[in-house]
Scaffold this active site. Structure first.
Site, PDB file in Angstrom:
ATOM      1  N   LYS A  53      18.238  -1.178  20.437  1.00 59.66           N
ATOM      2  CA  LYS A  53      18.550  -2.576  20.127  1.00 59.66           C
ATOM      3  C   LYS A  53      17.301  -3.455  20.032  1.00 59.66           C
ATOM      4  O   LYS A  53      17.331  -4.521  19.440  1.00 59.66           O
ATOM      5  CB  LYS A  53      19.509  -3.148  21.174  1.00 59.66           C
ATOM      6  CG  LYS A  53      20.902  -2.533  21.108  1.00 59.66           C
ATOM      7  CD  LYS A  53      21.886  -3.506  20.572  1.00 59.66           C
ATOM      8  CE  LYS A  53      23.315  -3.023  20.434  1.00 59.66           C
ATOM      9  NZ  LYS A  53      23.769  -1.835  21.110  1.00 59.66           N
TER      10      LYS A  53
ATOM     11  N   SER B 160      20.992   7.191  21.611  1.00 63.70           N
ATOM     12  CA  SER B 160      20.701   5.765  21.366  1.00 63.70           C
ATOM     13  C   SER B 160      20.288   4.962  22.587  1.00 63.70           C
ATOM     14  O   SER B 160      19.682   3.898  22.436  1.00 63.70           O
ATOM     15  CB  SER B 160      21.932   5.119  20.734  1.00 63.70           C
ATOM     16  OG  SER B 160      23.098   5.418  21.494  1.00 63.70           O
TER      17      SER B 160
HETATM   18  C1  PLP Z   1      24.797  -1.062  20.812  1.00 65.43           C
HETATM   19  C2  PLP Z   1      24.727   0.395  21.058  1.00 65.43           C
HETATM   20  C3  PLP Z   1      25.312   1.331  20.181  1.00 65.43           C
HETATM   21  C4  PLP Z   1      26.130   0.940  18.975  1.00 65.43           C
HETATM   22  O1  PLP Z   1      25.437   0.118  18.075  1.00 65.43           O
HETATM   23  P1  PLP Z   1      26.228  -0.779  17.019  1.00 65.43           P
HETATM   24  O2  PLP Z   1      25.164  -1.375  16.179  1.00 65.43           O
HETATM   25  O3  PLP Z   1      27.005  -1.811  17.790  1.00 65.43           O
HETATM   26  O4  PLP Z   1      27.153   0.134  16.277  1.00 65.43           O
HETATM   27  C5  PLP Z   1      25.129   2.685  20.440  1.00 65.43           C
HETATM   28  N1  PLP Z   1      24.453   3.103  21.528  1.00 65.43           N
HETATM   29  C6  PLP Z   1      23.894   2.232  22.399  1.00 65.43           C
HETATM   30  C7  PLP Z   1      23.164   2.777  23.556  1.00 65.43           C
HETATM   31  C8  PLP Z   1      24.003   0.850  22.194  1.00 65.43           C
HETATM   32  O5  PLP Z   1      23.445  -0.001  23.061  1.00 65.43           O
END
Ligand code: PLP
Length: 321
Positions: free
Chosen positions: A51, A303
């Site tokens: 993010k 992520s």
């Molecule tokens: C926000 C987030 C997502 C999903 O991202 P989007 O852009 O809302 O689809 C996936 N994994 C993590 C760790 C996140 O913080």
């Protein structure tokens, strides 16, 4: 011809230039237990999640007078952390509005990143009322967690980084919630590697984008507790950016169950030694559960790493999710 998408490959290249030296280049490595699978270790990003890319690009795209007044959000999760960090790095003010229900450790994490806290009301909706007031009366700029072109373009830089490490992936598995990550990564990869399959992965429990794509328009779904808590929440009934992009760019969406997410968290820990959060494990969950057969170069985006230590310990011990 369909309408042009709100974020173009040029927007993502411009974001890449803005972000240079401000976000980490994260490693990619083969999974020794799953032939053909490559782990993109984005959870090693500063603030523990991708993010930071979108938040930094959104802040650095603001006109100077707006940057001077500062930014505001109601997120206390990975987006709130990222915005606080990115604002501090840019010398800007960040205000995070939250309700009295947000747990103390989350409040402290945002405060430690230098954000100004406004604790108000008993729900996320009431925190959002304070965001709207700060925008209206104090001239702060709201940076939303996903449905914003500069946020999507920032997340798309992760797609360019993947192609630099693996030029023609057979598939990329992208954790999917509001769709900012999926929209940005898919736009970046589709432009340079058109044969790559772009797959969104999310949990069965409360998958708003999956339900919206199936319905053909944004819908709300009931929120339920899930190990993939970063994937909860709606996409906004007035969604402007991410719904259209996910619809145009994703080849498929796969849903995974809670025990599959837990097994994938254990697998990733066994292979890398690292604790990742449930949202980061959904791609591996899909593969381990046999919902997708990996091709010769299947990239899984891991992520984020923001999982409570007690939650992770419980999952490692194999207790029910
Ligand atoms: C926000 C987030 C997502 C999903 O991202 P989007 O852009 O809302 O689809 C996936 N994994 C993590 C760790 C996140 O913080």
């Amino acid at each position: 011809m369909s309408a042009p998408l709100p974020v173009t490959p040029d927007d993502i290249r411009a974001a890449e230039a803005r972000l240079r030296g401000r976000v980490r280049l994260t490693p990619m490595r083969a999974d020794p237990r799953l032939p053909g699978v490559l782990l993109k270790q984005e959870y090693r990003q500063e603030t523990g999640a991708f993010k930071l890319r979108g938040a930094t690009n959104a802040i650095l795209s603001l006109p100077p007078d707006q940057l001077r007044r500062g930014v505001v959000t109601a997120s206390t999760g990975n987006h709130g952390r990222a915005l606080a960090y990115a604002a501090r790095a840019a010398g800007a003010r960040a205000v995070v509005c939250l309700s009295h229900l947000v747990p103390a450790n989350k409040v402290q994490a945002v405060r430690d990143l230098g954000a100004e806290l406004r604790i108000t009301g008993q729900s996320q909706d009431e925190a959002m009322i304070e965001v709207a007031r700060a925008v209206r009366e104090e001239g702060l700029t709201e940076v939303p967690p996903f449905d914003h072109p500069a946020v999507v373009a920032g997340q798309g830089t992760l797609g360019l980084e993947i192609l630099a490490q693996c030029p023609a992936p057979s598939a990329v598995l992208i954790p999917l919630s509001g769709g900012g990550l999926a929209a940005g990564v898919a736009a970046a990869i589709r432009a340079r590697s058109p044969a790559t399959r772009l797959i969104g992965v999310t949990m069965e429990r409360g998958a708003a984008m999956a339900a919206s794509l199936a319905a053909g328009h944004p819908v709300t779904v009931e929120e339920m507790p899930t190990l993939a808590d970063s994937l909860g929440g709606g996409i906004g009934l007035d969604n402007r950016v991410t719904f259209a992009m996910c619809r145009a760019l994703l080849d498929e969406v796969i849903l995974v169950a809670e025990p599959e997410i837990a097994a994938a968290m254990r697998h990733i820990h066994a292979v890398t030694g690292d604790a990742v959060e449930g949202a980061a494990a959904v791609g591996i969950a899909a593969i381990l559960a046999g919902r997708l057969r990996p091709g010769p170069a299947t990239v899984c985006i891991l992520s984020g790493a923001n999982v409570a230590p007690e939650t992770f310990a419980r999952i490692l011990q194999g207790q029910p999710a």
